[in-house]
Design an enzyme around this catalytic site. Sequence first.
Site, mmCIF file in Angstrom:
data_model
loop_
_atom_site.group_PDB
_atom_site.id
_atom_site.type_symbol
_atom_site.label_atom_id
_atom_site.label_comp_id
_atom_site.label_asym_id
_atom_site.label_seq_id
_atom_site.Cartn_x
_atom_site.Cartn_y
_atom_site.Cartn_z
ATOM 1 N N THR A 75 0.836 -1.209 0.000
ATOM 2 C CA THR A 75 0.000 0.000 0.000
ATOM 3 C C THR A 75 0.867 1.254 0.000
ATOM 4 O O THR A 75 0.630 2.185 -0.783
ATOM 5 C CB THR A 75 -0.943 -0.007 1.226
ATOM 6 O OG1 THR A 75 -1.777 -1.172 1.148
ATOM 7 C CG2 THR A 75 -1.810 1.236 1.263
ATOM 8 N N THR A 240 13.822 5.341 9.953
ATOM 9 C CA THR A 240 14.742 4.261 10.312
ATOM 10 C C THR A 240 14.228 2.936 9.750
ATOM 11 O O THR A 240 13.056 2.610 9.888
ATOM 12 C CB THR A 240 14.878 4.181 11.849
ATOM 13 O OG1 THR A 240 15.368 5.444 12.308
ATOM 14 C CG2 THR A 240 15.831 3.083 12.275
ATOM 15 N N CYS A 325 -9.855 -6.482 1.958
ATOM 16 C CA CYS A 325 -9.806 -5.101 2.412
ATOM 17 C C CYS A 325 -11.185 -4.461 2.477
ATOM 18 O O CYS A 325 -11.368 -3.451 3.128
ATOM 19 C CB CYS A 325 -8.915 -4.290 1.491
ATOM 20 S SG CYS A 325 -7.332 -5.083 1.236
HETATM 21 C C1 LIG Z 1 -2.313 -7.393 -0.551
HETATM 22 C C2 LIG Z 1 -2.319 -6.498 -1.725
HETATM 23 C C3 LIG Z 1 -2.012 -5.129 -1.616
HETATM 24 C C4 LIG Z 1 -1.734 -4.480 -0.279
HETATM 25 O O1 LIG Z 1 -0.553 -4.965 0.288
HETATM 26 P P1 LIG Z 1 -0.096 -4.546 1.765
HETATM 27 O O2 LIG Z 1 1.340 -4.908 1.834
HETATM 28 O O3 LIG Z 1 -0.927 -5.376 2.683
HETATM 29 O O4 LIG Z 1 -0.325 -3.090 1.936
HETATM 30 C C5 LIG Z 1 -2.005 -4.380 -2.760
HETATM 31 N N1 LIG Z 1 -2.267 -4.915 -3.966
HETATM 32 C C6 LIG Z 1 -2.557 -6.219 -4.120
HETATM 33 C C7 LIG Z 1 -2.824 -6.758 -5.474
HETATM 34 C C8 LIG Z 1 -2.597 -7.048 -3.006
HETATM 35 O O5 LIG Z 1 -2.894 -8.337 -3.165
#
Ligand SMILES: *Cc1c(COP(=O)(O)O)cnc(C)c1O
Length: 377
Positions: A75, A240, A325
Amino acid sequence: MDTSELIYFDYNATTPIDERVLESMMPFFKGYFGNSSSNHHFGKNINKAVQKAREQVSDLINAEPKEIIFTSGATEAINLAIKGAVIANQAKGRHIITCKTEHKAVLDTCKYLEEIGFEVSYISVKNDGIIDIDEFKKELRPDTVLVSIMWVNNETGVLQPIEELIEITHQNNSIFFTDATQAVGKIPIDVYDLDIDLLCFSAHKFYGPKGIGGLFVKKGIKVETQTHGGGHEIGLRSGTSNVTAIIGMGKACEIALEEMDKNAIKILNLRNELETHLLKIEDSFINGNKNQRLYNTLNICFPDFDANIFIDKYKNIAVSNGSACTSALVQPSHVLLAMGLNEEEALGSLRISIGKENTYNEIKAISKLLIKLLQYA
Ligand SMILES: *Cc1c(COP(=O)(O)O)cnc(C)c1O
């Protein structure tokens, strides 16, 4: 079947950490505590370990170590890629192209950019989930600064025609970013060969720790930082370093590279077995192109079925409807709606995503349960 048995079929949401990854991280929780930016003995040792992890990550996608920017996950990397690239390259224009079936992290970032004066085209997909290339070509303009198209869809496993999209994008002198969060660690990726400009990933999708991921930034591609501060990660992501998580992600990348083929074959066999069983259920159908699809994902629609009732009732079996999500709200998946399913069909769809720890017995158990529920309802 023992109905209380815990079965995990939600590997696209997240994966358990590999034992070897955990082991690689342990020393860095305690003894090796230095700040990787410090010049003294304590920092230098850490810096070496972080550098090794950067190499393990870059090896997995055939990049240079200095082209890898560590972030807190996909993200954050998506936010950095999209906002950072369009802000740094506004001289070309303020038009962005993306796709209707992207992850919310991409769609919501684009929506925000629309609010502050950028223009976004959301390209449709065909019924099989693959982007409408003709529409894509039509929407490309001289002022299109960025194209953001995911590699593998997290809900359906559908693979977009990345190579073709990159070629068309580059003919237009636009930057190409791909959310490869479901692809990295699962399929071979060569950013150099494909001439990818920006690509993101996240360790917890391939048996690494949560809260760590990164952005590949091709040498020469301008990106404006979205996190100002001490200038870490070549100025693109201050703060960091999350050393322990970085070490774990490095190890997860090394393991993924070594064991990719073996896992792919095993998982594909399990998926095909499951698919064969479930397609026997009357009127069921697969969501997504059957050939251009990641080997671990089965998204299947049972019309007249309420996937949510199943998910609520069998909490011991981890499957998903729509993306994790948005599952707090019972809304039909935006991905399935974009593929032309009606609301009922979307709500009657299950995403079963398989991982390296699943077994044939688990496949049998979920098949039996669904067949029993649906055939004799
Ligand atoms: C899981 C996912 C994200 C988000 O990843 P995070 O590391 O949890 O923020 C974004 N794009 C896709 C296609 C995902 O499967």
